[in-house]
Design an enzyme around this catalytic site. Structure first.
Site, PDB file in Angstrom:
ATOM      1  N   TYR A  82      -5.664  -7.626  -5.383  1.00 54.91           N
ATOM      2  CA  TYR A  82      -6.525  -8.216  -5.177  1.00 54.91           C
ATOM      3  C   TYR A  82      -7.564  -8.308  -6.316  1.00 54.91           C
ATOM      4  CZ  TYR A  82      -5.817  -5.788  -0.504  1.00 54.91           C
ATOM      5  OH  TYR A  82      -5.538  -5.500   0.494  1.00 54.91           O
ATOM      6  N   LYS A 134       7.653  -0.429  -2.886  1.00 52.05           N
ATOM      7  CA  LYS A 134       8.436  -1.323  -2.636  1.00 52.05           C
ATOM      8  C   LYS A 134       9.308  -2.044  -4.277  1.00 52.05           C
ATOM      9  CE  LYS A 134       9.692  -4.623   0.429  1.00 52.05           C
ATOM     10  NZ  LYS A 134      10.525  -3.400   2.187  1.00 52.05           N
ATOM     11  N   ASP A 168       7.643  -0.127   3.956  1.00 47.45           N
ATOM     12  CA  ASP A 168       7.899  -0.263   5.281  1.00 47.45           C
ATOM     13  C   ASP A 168       8.059   1.143   6.175  1.00 47.45           C
ATOM     14  OD1 ASP A 168      10.334  -0.392   3.879  1.00 47.45           O
ATOM     15  OD2 ASP A 168      11.107  -2.139   4.186  1.00 47.45           O
ATOM     16  N   ASP A 185      -4.757   0.460   1.110  1.00 44.71           N
ATOM     17  CA  ASP A 185      -5.235  -0.346   1.941  1.00 44.71           C
ATOM     18  C   ASP A 185      -5.413  -0.514   3.399  1.00 44.71           C
ATOM     19  OD1 ASP A 185      -7.846  -1.718   3.054  1.00 44.71           O
ATOM     20  OD2 ASP A 185      -7.013  -3.714   1.697  1.00 44.71           O
ATOM     21  N   ASP A 242      -5.639   2.635   6.232  1.00 43.02           N
ATOM     22  CA  ASP A 242      -6.510   2.573   7.897  1.00 43.02           C
ATOM     23  C   ASP A 242      -5.681   2.967   8.982  1.00 43.02           C
ATOM     24  OD1 ASP A 242      -8.745   1.366   6.194  1.00 43.02           O
ATOM     25  OD2 ASP A 242      -8.428  -0.706   7.479  1.00 43.02           O
TER      26      ASP A 242
END
Ligand code: NAD
Length: 359
Positions: A142, A191, A223, A247, A251
């Site tokens: 980001y 990851k 994942d 992020d 959520d």
């Protein structure tokens, strides 16, 4: 203890929910003989209306010089068409940046009394979910360089993702310390089978794990984490991860609890200064009607006591009072179930304050 708290009530339901959190903080002060001084600063749409900017320079200084910041929410349809530079959310990004808030803590707690509000089967949520995601907030993709341009006759977009050992160690420490204050288990999400940033992330986390032998540490791929949050969420205590994974996963996790109105959060700096806010927005559809659930904000105030002021007993007391009010069957509209007592925002604040006094 004497503390200065800057209060950013904001827009929509912000002022209503913050009022209830202050009610509860005042009850804590009376019980433990603390003094909290509140300085109210306009932020978001209400600041745009008064001053033409989403937060003034003086307001920002009030945040920087406080011991802690409590935020309601910002935004609403009235300000949707403001120029990008003065949109309400700009103020939040500016405060995060100015205060150096690099660690975002989001607890996901499904109170057993609300198990039927979760979209998951009761057999999966068991006696309630109680996990916490520590998300790195100021690095990763980001904040990396981005560019879009023509390459070899095609349009190509690039988003650069980078992390330094310093950034990883800093968030890692927050996560290990947080795990120590909870059930002592930490899973680091990455990851590492694909990304270099994740391989560095894992290496630094393993180094830190040597310093925290009392914390049970594990690695988990992002994942698999997304699957495990649905399949077996009660296995988790603390999860730590980089900005974008955090992020998305936070959520996903927030949905497990049934109502967004229940969820608190904390954003921490390298010192004790932090900003505390519910995860939801300004809910313009129910603003000004005494319908909002103030519990996310009240639990954010409890996090402030725990993380900025190290007032563990006081924070525990607020959480117990919320639990007690739910046990007694008090519910705002968003978490209402047949057989319970429906209350408004201010009545829920009163119930929790009354429960706090009786524990
Ligand atoms: P929202 O979170 O405000 O509302 C989503 C839904 O959840 C609505 O139906 C709302 O009534 C309900 N809800 C939210 N909080 C609740 C509570 N405490 N009690 C009961 N119900 C609650 O999201 P949105 O509608 O997408 O956004 C509204 C405004 O808030 C927008 O302007 C958005 O930009 C802003 N926003 C601000 C923040 C923030 O200040 N941190 C975060 C997200 C959105």
């Amino acid at each position: 203890m004497q503390k200065n708290i800057t209060v950013l009530s904001g827009d929509g339901i912000g002022p209503e929910i913050v009022r209830e959190a202050i009610k509860v903080l005042d009850a804590v002060c009376a019980r433990f003989h603390h003094t909290f001084r509140y300085t109210y600063v306009d932020i978001g749409g209400c600041s745009i209306d008064k001053y033409g900017v989403p937060i003034t320079e003086e307001g920002m200084q009030q945040c920087k010089s406080a011991d802690s910041v409590l935020l309601g929410a910002v935004g609403g349809p009235k300000w949707d068409n403001c120029p990008p530079a003065i949109r309400p959310e700009k103020a939040l990004l500016a405060v995060r940046k100015e205060l150096g808030l690099f660690a975002n803590l989001r607890p996901t707690r499904l109170f057993p009394q609300l198990a039927s509000a979760s979209p998951l089967k009761e057999s999966i949520v068991g006696d309630g979910i109680d996990l916490l995601i520590v998300r790195e907030l100021t690095g990763g993709v980001y904040f990396g360089e981005r560019r879009t341009g023509e390459e070899n006759g095609d349009i190509v977009a690039h988003d650069d993702m980078n992390y330094s050992t310093r950034e990883i160690r800093r968030i890692g420490r927050v996560a290990f310390e947080t795990a120590r204050k909870r059930r002592g288990r930490l899973a680091s999400v990455d990851k590492a089978n694909v990304l270099d940033t994740s391989r560095l992330w894992r290496r630094v986390m393993h180094e830190l794990a040597q310093e925290y032998p009392d914390v049970i540490y594990s690695d988990i791929l992002v994942d698999n984490t997304a699957m495990q949050l649905i399949k077996n969420p009660t296995q988790f205590d603390v999860l730590v991860t980089e900005n974008m994974f955090g992020d998305i996963l936070s959520d996903e996790a927030s949905m497990l609890t049934g109502s967004i109105g229940m969820m608190p959060s904390a954003s921490l700096s390298e010192g004790t200064l932090g900003m505390y806010e519910p995860i939801h927005g300004s809910a313009p559809d129910i603003a000004g009607q005494n319908l909002a659930n103030p519990i996310g904000t009240i639990l954010s105030a409890a996090m402030m006591l725990r993380y900025s002021f190290s007032l563990t007993e006081e924070a525990d007391l607020i959480e117990s009072a919320v639990n007690r009010a739910l046990d007694l069957g008090y519910r705002t509209g968003d978490i209402f179930q047949p057989g319970c007592t429906k209350v408004g925002c201010s009545e829920m604040g009163d119930c929790i304050t009354a429960c706090l006094a009786r524990i």
